[in-house]
Design an enzyme around this catalytic site. Structure first.
Site, PDB file in Angstrom:
ATOM      1  N   GLY A   1      41.888  42.730  30.659  1.00  0.00           N
ATOM      2  CA  GLY A   1      42.990  42.308  29.785  1.00  0.00           C
ATOM      3  C   GLY A   1      42.526  42.258  28.341  1.00  0.00           C
ATOM      4  N   ALA A   2      41.651  43.194  27.976  1.00  0.00           N
ATOM      5  CA  ALA A   2      40.957  43.106  26.675  1.00  0.00           C
ATOM      6  C   ALA A   2      41.883  43.284  25.474  1.00  0.00           C
ATOM      7  CB  ALA A   2      39.830  44.137  26.617  1.00  0.00           C
TER       8      ALA A   2
ATOM      9  N   ASP B   1      45.266  50.495  35.149  1.00  0.00           N
ATOM     10  CA  ASP B   1      46.113  49.365  35.515  1.00  0.00           C
ATOM     11  C   ASP B   1      45.358  48.533  36.541  1.00  0.00           C
ATOM     12  OD1 ASP B   1      48.073  47.717  36.797  1.00  0.00           O
ATOM     13  OD2 ASP B   1      49.632  49.044  36.024  1.00  0.00           O
TER      14      ASP B   1
ATOM     15  N   ASN C   1      40.100  38.031  32.819  1.00  0.00           N
ATOM     16  CA  ASN C   1      41.106  37.491  31.907  1.00  0.00           C
ATOM     17  C   ASN C   1      42.501  38.065  32.166  1.00  0.00           C
ATOM     18  OD1 ASN C   1      42.313  36.537  29.310  1.00  0.00           O
ATOM     19  ND2 ASN C   1      42.150  38.708  28.785  1.00  0.00           N
TER      20      ASN C   1
ATOM     21  N   TYR D   1      53.583  31.666  39.686  1.00  0.00           N
ATOM     22  CA  TYR D   1      52.557  31.696  38.624  1.00  0.00           C
ATOM     23  C   TYR D   1      51.566  30.548  38.827  1.00  0.00           C
ATOM     24  CZ  TYR D   1      50.113  31.378  34.256  1.00  0.00           C
ATOM     25  OH  TYR D   1      49.097  31.309  33.329  1.00  0.00           O
TER      26      TYR D   1
ATOM     27  N   PRO E   1      43.350  26.813  30.432  1.00  0.00           N
ATOM     28  CA  PRO E   1      44.128  26.445  29.249  1.00  0.00           C
ATOM     29  C   PRO E   1      45.549  26.022  29.607  1.00  0.00           C
ATOM     30  CG  PRO E   1      43.278  28.722  29.117  1.00  0.00           C
ATOM     31  CD  PRO E   1      43.167  28.270  30.534  1.00  0.00           C
TER      32      PRO E   1
ATOM     33  N   THR F   1      50.598  32.679  22.275  1.00  0.00           N
ATOM     34  CA  THR F   1      50.203  34.086  22.435  1.00  0.00           C
ATOM     35  C   THR F   1      51.438  34.867  22.865  1.00  0.00           C
ATOM     36  OG1 THR F   1      49.734  33.793  24.778  1.00  0.00           O
ATOM     37  CG2 THR F   1      47.865  33.495  23.280  1.00  0.00           C
TER      38      THR F   1
HETATM   39  C1  8X3 Z   1      49.811  29.025  30.767  1.00  0.00           C
HETATM   40  C2  8X3 Z   1      49.992  27.564  30.697  1.00  0.00           C
HETATM   41  O1  8X3 Z   1      51.647  25.630  30.683  1.00  0.00           O
HETATM   42  O2  8X3 Z   1      52.516  27.826  30.178  1.00  0.00           O
HETATM   43  O3  8X3 Z   1      48.878  29.351  31.704  1.00  0.00           O
HETATM   44  O4  8X3 Z   1      51.896  27.339  32.412  1.00  0.00           O
HETATM   45  S1  8X3 Z   1      51.593  27.092  31.004  1.00  0.00           S
END
Ligand code: 8X3
Length: 255
Positions: free
Chosen positions: A14-15, A61, A88, A154, A184, A189
């Site tokens: 994912g550079a 990909d 990443n 996710y 994080p 981003t």
């Molecule tokens: C991204 C953080 O809080 O948008 O990985 O799910 S959040």
């Protein structure tokens, strides 16, 4: 003072994304050789010329297993001794309740965030075990620890990344290979633009009127972990902007 370690050869997936670029810049400044992986050859070439570091690029990909295998096989000898793998590449798609989600979005998140990450890890591990050194840094998320409405798959993919990281630690004891999951929270981003499939207004609203963290801040956590002396392993590092915090559990109420 700790005796700092400088990774010699860093592979970044994912550079060409915001995180990937920030990591590449930091390791280029430290003098590391870089293997940059992304989907777009043009973007990789642009990054390569920006960095002024010794770089090897590979465009494929992450969902293309054969492409990944071929690209890893084709890494030139002078880049082969990878001592830092940064997994990443990853994405969120959609923020709808599970019952309304697009199944293909779910499949894509699992394919990139999990399947490709374990495939890449499996391909690079023999290099590290052979050299008796190495460090795998996975880019997890606070989403792997705290559920939120619409986070469904996710969040689940990031919980997988957290547990896979910890289990790699369990298996790799005695190999001198470090494993770190950087987790994080909300970072300004392209993440939200991807999640909302190009809806810029919706994406911008996520970061509006507040005090955001950026990809450079995450790069700080990554480089700090990577440059610690090899006896020092960060298992997990959870980071979020001061302005972000936890919501209450919810309760359904009846009229
Ligand atoms: C991204 C953080 O809080 O948008 O990985 O799910 S959040």
């Amino acid at each position: 003072m700790l005796e700092k370690y400088t990774p010699q050869t860093v592979l970044i997936t994912g550079a060409t994304g915001d995180f990937g670029k920030a990591f590449a810049q930091r390791f280029a400044e430290l003098g590391s050789k870089l293997i940059l992986i992304g989907r777009s050859e043009d973007k990789l070439k642009a990054l390569q010329s920006e960095l002024g570091a010794q770089t090897h690029i590979a465009a494929f990909d992450m969902q293309d297993k054969k492409g990944m295998e071929a690209a890893i096989k084709a890494i030139p000898n002078e880049f082969k001794n990878i001592d830092l793998l940064i997994n990443n590449a990853g994405l969120a798609l959609g923020l709808d309740p599970a019952q309304n989600c697009d199944i293909e979005d779910w499949e894509t998140m699992i394919a990139v965030n999990n399947t490709a990450l374990v495939q890449m890890t499996r391909l690079i591990l023999p290099i590290m075990t052979g050299n008796k050194k190495g460090h795998i840094i996975n880019i997890g998320s606070t989403a792997g620890s705290y559920p939120y409405a619409g986070g469904n798959v996710y969040c689940a993919t990031k919980a997988f990344v957290k547990m896979f990281s910890l289990n790699l630690r369990a298996d790799l004891v005695g190999t001198n290979i470090r494993v770190t999951n950087i987790e994080p929270g909300a970072i300004q981003t392209q993440f939200s633009e991807v999640r909302f499939k190009g809806d810029k207004a919706k994406a911008d609203a996520v970061y509006a009127n507040t005090n955001n963290m950026t990809a450079n801040d995450v790069a700080e956590a990554v480089t700090w972990s990577a440059c610690l002396p090899p006896y020092f392993n960060v298992n997990r590092m959870e980071i979020m902007p001061t302005v972000q915090s936890f919501g209450p559990l919810t309760m359904e109420r009846f009229d």
